[in-house]
Design a protein around this motif. Structure first.
Motif, PDB file in Angstrom:
ATOM      1  N   UNK A 172      18.958  -3.714   1.186  1.00 12.10           N
ATOM      2  CA  UNK A 172      17.693  -3.359   1.835  1.00 12.10           C
ATOM      3  C   UNK A 172      16.773  -4.570   1.768  1.00 12.10           C
ATOM      4  N   UNK A 173      16.057  -4.823   2.866  1.00 13.34           N
ATOM      5  CA  UNK A 173      15.076  -5.904   2.876  1.00 13.34           C
ATOM      6  C   UNK A 173      13.689  -5.319   3.071  1.00 13.34           C
ATOM      7  N   UNK A 174      12.703  -5.899   2.404  1.00 15.42           N
ATOM      8  CA  UNK A 174      11.327  -5.452   2.558  1.00 15.42           C
ATOM      9  C   UNK A 174      10.384  -6.611   2.313  1.00 15.42           C
ATOM     10  N   UNK A 175       9.180  -6.484   2.876  1.00 16.65           N
ATOM     11  CA  UNK A 175       8.147  -7.502   2.727  1.00 16.65           C
ATOM     12  C   UNK A 175       6.921  -6.886   2.069  1.00 16.65           C
ATOM     13  N   UNK A 176       6.505  -7.484   0.961  1.00 18.55           N
ATOM     14  CA  UNK A 176       5.332  -7.022   0.231  1.00 18.55           C
ATOM     15  C   UNK A 176       4.161  -7.943   0.536  1.00 18.55           C
ATOM     16  N   UNK A 177       3.007  -7.358   0.841  1.00 16.24           N
ATOM     17  CA  UNK A 177       1.790  -8.119   1.126  1.00 16.24           C
ATOM     18  C   UNK A 177       0.838  -8.022  -0.057  1.00 16.24           C
ATOM     19  N   UNK A 178       0.386  -9.192  -0.508  1.00 16.57           N
ATOM     20  CA  UNK A 178      -0.499  -9.270  -1.672  1.00 16.57           C
ATOM     21  C   UNK A 178      -1.918  -9.642  -1.284  1.00 16.57           C
ATOM     22  N   UNK A 179      -2.872  -9.050  -1.997  1.00 17.55           N
ATOM     23  CA  UNK A 179      -4.271  -9.431  -1.880  1.00 17.55           C
ATOM     24  C   UNK A 179      -4.857  -9.491  -3.283  1.00 17.55           C
ATOM     25  N   UNK A 180      -5.259 -10.690  -3.686  1.00 16.16           N
ATOM     26  CA  UNK A 180      -5.811 -10.928  -5.029  1.00 16.16           C
ATOM     27  C   UNK A 180      -4.873 -10.401  -6.117  1.00 16.16           C
ATOM     28  N   UNK A 181      -3.589 -10.638  -5.939  1.00 13.58           N
ATOM     29  CA  UNK A 181      -2.606 -10.307  -6.959  1.00 13.58           C
ATOM     30  C   UNK A 181      -2.050  -8.910  -6.922  1.00 13.58           C
ATOM     31  N   UNK A 182      -2.567  -8.039  -6.043  1.00 15.82           N
ATOM     32  CA  UNK A 182      -2.084  -6.660  -5.945  1.00 15.82           C
ATOM     33  C   UNK A 182      -1.378  -6.433  -4.615  1.00 15.82           C
ATOM     34  N   UNK A 183      -0.371  -5.581  -4.634  1.00 14.70           N
ATOM     35  CA  UNK A 183       0.321  -5.222  -3.396  1.00 14.70           C
ATOM     36  C   UNK A 183      -0.543  -4.248  -2.612  1.00 14.70           C
ATOM     37  N   UNK A 184      -0.806  -4.566  -1.349  1.00 13.06           N
ATOM     38  CA  UNK A 184      -1.648  -3.705  -0.516  1.00 13.06           C
ATOM     39  C   UNK A 184      -0.889  -3.140   0.679  1.00 13.06           C
ATOM     40  N   UNK A 185       0.302  -3.690   0.965  1.00 19.14           N
ATOM     41  CA  UNK A 185       1.075  -3.195   2.107  1.00 19.14           C
ATOM     42  C   UNK A 185       2.551  -3.489   1.894  1.00 19.14           C
ATOM     43  N   UNK A 186       3.391  -2.650   2.482  1.00 15.77           N
ATOM     44  CA  UNK A 186       4.839  -2.854   2.476  1.00 15.77           C
ATOM     45  C   UNK A 186       5.321  -2.794   3.913  1.00 15.77           C
ATOM     46  N   UNK A 187       6.011  -3.864   4.328  1.00 13.48           N
ATOM     47  CA  UNK A 187       6.489  -3.978   5.720  1.00 13.48           C
ATOM     48  C   UNK A 187       5.355  -3.756   6.712  1.00 13.48           C
ATOM     49  N   UNK A 188       4.176  -4.279   6.375  1.00 11.65           N
ATOM     50  CA  UNK A 188       3.024  -4.213   7.274  1.00 11.65           C
ATOM     51  C   UNK A 188       2.233  -2.930   7.209  1.00 11.65           C
ATOM     52  N   UNK A 189       2.704  -1.936   6.449  1.00 15.18           N
ATOM     53  CA  UNK A 189       2.004  -0.658   6.360  1.00 15.18           C
ATOM     54  C   UNK A 189       1.126  -0.649   5.112  1.00 15.18           C
ATOM     55  N   UNK A 190      -0.190  -0.511   5.295  1.00 13.92           N
ATOM     56  CA  UNK A 190      -1.110  -0.478   4.158  1.00 13.92           C
ATOM     57  C   UNK A 190      -0.914   0.811   3.360  1.00 13.92           C
ATOM     58  N   UNK A 191      -0.961   0.683   2.041  1.00 11.38           N
ATOM     59  CA  UNK A 191      -0.741   1.831   1.164  1.00 11.38           C
ATOM     60  C   UNK A 191      -1.711   1.794   0.001  1.00 11.38           C
TER      61      UNK A 191
END
Length: 407
Positions: free
Chosen positions: A223-242
């Motif tokens: 499985x592949x996924x992309x995690x988005x970070x903001x100031x050290x915290x994950x805020x989105x996975x595969x472009x979806x904010x959570x």
């Protein structure tokens, strides 16, 4: 034996609805002739917490608090800890440790709200949790009284607890297929202790694990996924904010499905003994690997190394129960300051128990292709400068060697 001279009118109990804490409710009522307030926290343990209400009511409890703390738990406790890349003794991601300060906080909040003069918990006198609960409680309310039944009563076996239930007409649910292990779960992990695990040579039974498949049984397709970070915290996975807890829920599910996050360790407890435990932390394992990846391109070298040097102390501070201490707060302030530029994306592959970093990118990246390239750098880096750099750093070594020092 209970402290007979101490009188309590109202006690707030951390209540799960299980055998131990159900016995504690009645024991507190009888031993201290006090009113008991129950507090049950939903930290994402995967079981319904609402049934605790009916069980508490059956024991005569009038003030019952049942709270969904999943978002606060991940946002205010798990995420700050992962900004530090905290890991205890090289392996343990502190899943149980980090839940205790939040429970202690809410026990004190409820005690203040209800006018209770004491709090109580079901942690045994052999474990770390008694220390964590009580250090947190005293830090937040210095004059609070803490009642720890396992350090007072003689009900030190499951059979004695069951006998007490029979004598005091306490209804206990007998679950079919109940795990023989001592287990603790929240959104970050699930732990297993006791039974066969008390022999450190014995292999953990495969049917013990609840959240993950064995790596060899994981899918052949990664499985592949992309995690988005903001100031050290994950805020989105595969472009979806959570929200924070949604991030961890998702990572637990996908990580567990690919065999990520199992460990089997012997750890050094704060109370002095060694203890063998097994843990499943699929989401946390992914988070740790990804966070280090995004930091690798966004943090200055010396800042990163300073952070790494603090991490063992920070992890030990949490493990030992000092979340509410001034030293943890001081370290957290430094750690959080370093996270300002930790923004961007990390691309991962999950495959048969492995978390593989495929790529990382950030607008705040300090990675300079012009300098790092092995091709022509068009003068961005003068390789001749390295000679003087090496000679200056070798000076003390050359002097020592000329004096006949042997290393």
């Amino acid at each position: 034996m209970a402290e007979s001279k101490q009188v309590f009118k109202k006690v707030v109990l951390a209540y799960s609805g299980g055998l131990d804490t159900s016995v504690i409710v009645r024991w507190l009522q009888e031993t201290y002739n006090c009113e008991v307030v129950t507090f049950t926290a939903d930290l994402g343990q995967g079981e319904e917490v609402e049934p605790a209400r009916a069980k508490a009511e059956a024991l005569g409890v009038k003030e019952i608090y049942i709270e969904d703390l999943r978002e606060e738990f991940v946002r205010d406790f798990v995420f700050p800890m992962f900004r530090a890349n905290a890991i205890y003794e090289g392996e343990y991601l502190l899943g149980t440790s980090i839940a205790r300060p939040l429970i202690a906080k809410r026990l004190i909040d409820i005690a203040n709200k209800t006018g209770a003069d004491a709090i109580s918990h079901g942690a045994t006198g052999k474990g770390n949790d008694q220390v964590r609960f009580e250090l947190g409680a005293y830090a937040l309310k210095p004059g609070v009284h803490v009642i720890a039944p396992w350090r007072e009563w003689d009900l030190n076996s499951r059979q004695k607890l069951l006998d007490y239930c029979e004598q005091h007409d306490i209804k206990v649910e007998k679950k079919k297929g109940k795990s023989p292990y001592s287990m603790d779960a929240n959104l970050l992990h699930i732990s297993y202790e006791g039974e066969v695990l008390e022999d450190p040579w014995a292999e953990a039974e495969e049917d013990m694990w609840r959240w993950s498949v064995a790596p060899e049984q994981a899918p052949d397709t990664p499985a592949e996924l992309t995690l988005t970070y903001r100031k050290g915290d994950i805020v989105a996975i595969d472009g979806k904010e959570m929200a924070a807890h949604e991030v961890l829920e998702y990572l637990n599910k996908i990580g567990g499905a690919h065999g990520v996050g199992r460990i089997d360790i012997v750890e050094n407890r704060y109370v002095g003994m060694k203890s063998r435990g097994c843990y499943e932390t699929p989401g946390g394992t992914i988070m740790l690997r990804a966070h280090r990846a995004i930091e690798s391109i966004t943090l200055d070298r010396e800042v990163a190394h300073l952070k790494d040097s603090l991490m063992p102390r920070y992890a030990e501070t949490i493990y030992n129960g000092y979340w509410w201490s001034p030293e943890r707060k001081a370290m957290q302030a430094l750690i959080d300051d370093t996270q300002e530029p930790v923004n961007g994306d990390v691309r991962l592959k999950l495959y048969k128990g492995n978390v593989i970093v495929l790529g990382r990118r950030s607008d705040d990246s300090l990675f300079d292709e012009k300098v790092a390239t092995f091709e022509d750098d068009a003068g961005a880096y003068d390789q001749k400068d390295a000679a003087g750099f090496i000679k200056l750093n070798a000076l003390r070594l050359r002097i020592a060697a000329s004096k006949g020092r042997k290393f």
